[in-house]
Design an enzyme around this catalytic site. Structure first.
Site, mmCIF file in Angstrom:
data_model
loop_
_atom_site.group_PDB
_atom_site.id
_atom_site.type_symbol
_atom_site.label_atom_id
_atom_site.label_comp_id
_atom_site.label_asym_id
_atom_site.label_seq_id
_atom_site.Cartn_x
_atom_site.Cartn_y
_atom_site.Cartn_z
ATOM 1 N N LYS A 52 3.658 46.302 -9.813
ATOM 2 C CA LYS A 52 2.526 44.743 -10.204
ATOM 3 C C LYS A 52 2.354 44.753 -11.509
ATOM 4 C CE LYS A 52 0.536 45.998 -5.848
ATOM 5 N NZ LYS A 52 -0.546 46.341 -5.116
ATOM 6 N N GLN A 96 -6.037 50.144 -5.906
ATOM 7 C CA GLN A 96 -5.200 50.153 -5.290
ATOM 8 C C GLN A 96 -6.098 51.419 -3.847
ATOM 9 O OE1 GLN A 96 -1.748 49.443 -5.625
ATOM 10 N NE2 GLN A 96 -1.234 50.615 -3.770
ATOM 11 N N ASP A 119 -6.337 40.256 -2.888
ATOM 12 C CA ASP A 119 -5.855 41.042 -1.952
ATOM 13 C C ASP A 119 -6.315 40.807 -0.363
ATOM 14 O OD1 ASP A 119 -3.930 43.569 -2.250
ATOM 15 O OD2 ASP A 119 -5.466 44.965 -2.825
#
Ligand code: NAD
Length: 303
Positions: A52, A96, A119
């Site tokens: 990422k 994460q 997200d």
């Protein structure tokens, strides 16, 4: 022959567009910024986060990695998130998952400012998705919709069946398909006569987490099959069961000791009109959509 929906190619298209949008923002003095919180050292998570951060660099997005130890408390993480919420140079905050068991994941995800929730997991963004309002949407299902749109696969009026009801994939996937006017059925581990339902699907999405679960008899002839599953198979017998003597998979197994298999049995794709391969399908799109969400967050917040 079914059409292969090439996630790598589509991710390339999305990233090229994101790079242009980043440039446009930079010309107005705005550099989009993404902060990633990675707790402890989980090998798979480290690989995801590194890729990422690397993609941010390639597209001109500023990125920052925060790496607290696995002993970090929920309160310490909440303080970290609050600081990121308050910073003008950070447009996206990504925590994460999975987090260590002692951390209150739900509380933490709810602490992220909805306008920085790249997200799309915050209840505010879940609600916006449900009510069809613009907001930040979960990257994997949003990537699937992009794929269908970019490859001119019609959704309106189609029977769509989603196997899996997780908050991350199944539920938002179903909602996005519904918002695009499909007739949607969500299946899960308690669904009776699963094959009877999946056989009705014009669009079948598998997000289960079980290697090769969807077999050919479950797929309607000519269906579009989207395989979200990413499963690692570590036994040679299983590799043979899924891929026969495919030399490419055998070579991968010999090199790495494992092969990635989706939730759809490779033979089941034969019945489809189009499908996403694993690897190189949906998985390839998730990071591209994260980049797109970061730029969208910057545009919405900093105009
Ligand atoms: P999850 O474990 O949270 O959810 C799995 C779902 O499958 C559950 O809702 C469950 O009801 C359903 N299920 C389990 N057994 C079933 C059965 N026998 N019959 C019918 N339904 C059944 O998993 P998740 O987070 O939604 O992920 C699903 C898969 O997608 C995993 O393989 C995961 O690795 C993969 N994934 C891929 C990406 C990507 O970028 N491509 C992103 C997220 C998840």
């Amino acid at each position: 022959m079914p059409l292969v929906l090439d996630g790598v190619e589509i991710a390339g298209e999305i990233k090229a567009e994101v790079a242009v949008a980043v440039q446009a923002l930079k010309e107005r003095g705005v550099v989009p910024g993404l902060a990633v919180i990675l707790v402890g050292s989980v090998a798979a998570s480290e690989i995801y986060v590194r890729s990422k951060v690397k993609t941010c660099g390639e597209l001109g997005i500023y990125s920052e990695m925060l790496t607290p130890p696995k002993t970090v408390t929920t309160d310490e993480l909440l303080t970290m998130v609050a600081a990121l919420n308050g910073r003008d140079d950070i447009d996206g905050i990504l925590i994460q998952l999975p987090l260590p068991g002692h951390v209150d994941t739900k509380r933490l995800l709810e602490a992220v400012a909805p306008e920085k929730d790249v997200d799309g997991f915050h209840p505010v963004n879940v609600g916006r998705l449900q009510s069809g309002q613009p907001g930040l949407q979960p990257c994997t299902p949003a990537g699937v919709m992009e794929m269908l749109r970019r490859r001119d696969i019609p959704v309106a009026g189609k029977n769509a069946v989603v196997i899996g009801r997780s908050d991350i994939v199944g539920k938002p996937m179903a909602m996005l398909l519904l918002n695009a006017s499909a007739t949607v059925t969500i299946c899960h581990s308690k669904t009776a006569n699963l094959a009877g339902v999946t056989q009705q699907a014009d669009i079948l999405v598998a997000a289960i987490g079980r290697p090769g679960f969807v077999t050919e008899d479950m797929v309607k002839q000519g269906a579009v099959v989207i395989d979200v599953g990413i499963n690692r198979v570590v036994s040679e017998d299983k590799v043979r069961e899924f891929f026969g003597d495919d030399p490419k998979r055998q070579a991968t197994f010999e090199k790495r000791g494992s092969v990635v298999v989706g939730d759809v049995h490779p033979e089941a794709f034969r019945a489809s009109s189009a499908y996403t391969p694993v690897p190189g399908g949906v998985g390839a799109l998730t990071i591209a959509m994260l980049m797109a969400n970061t730029v969208k967050a910057a545009e919405l917040r900093r105009g």
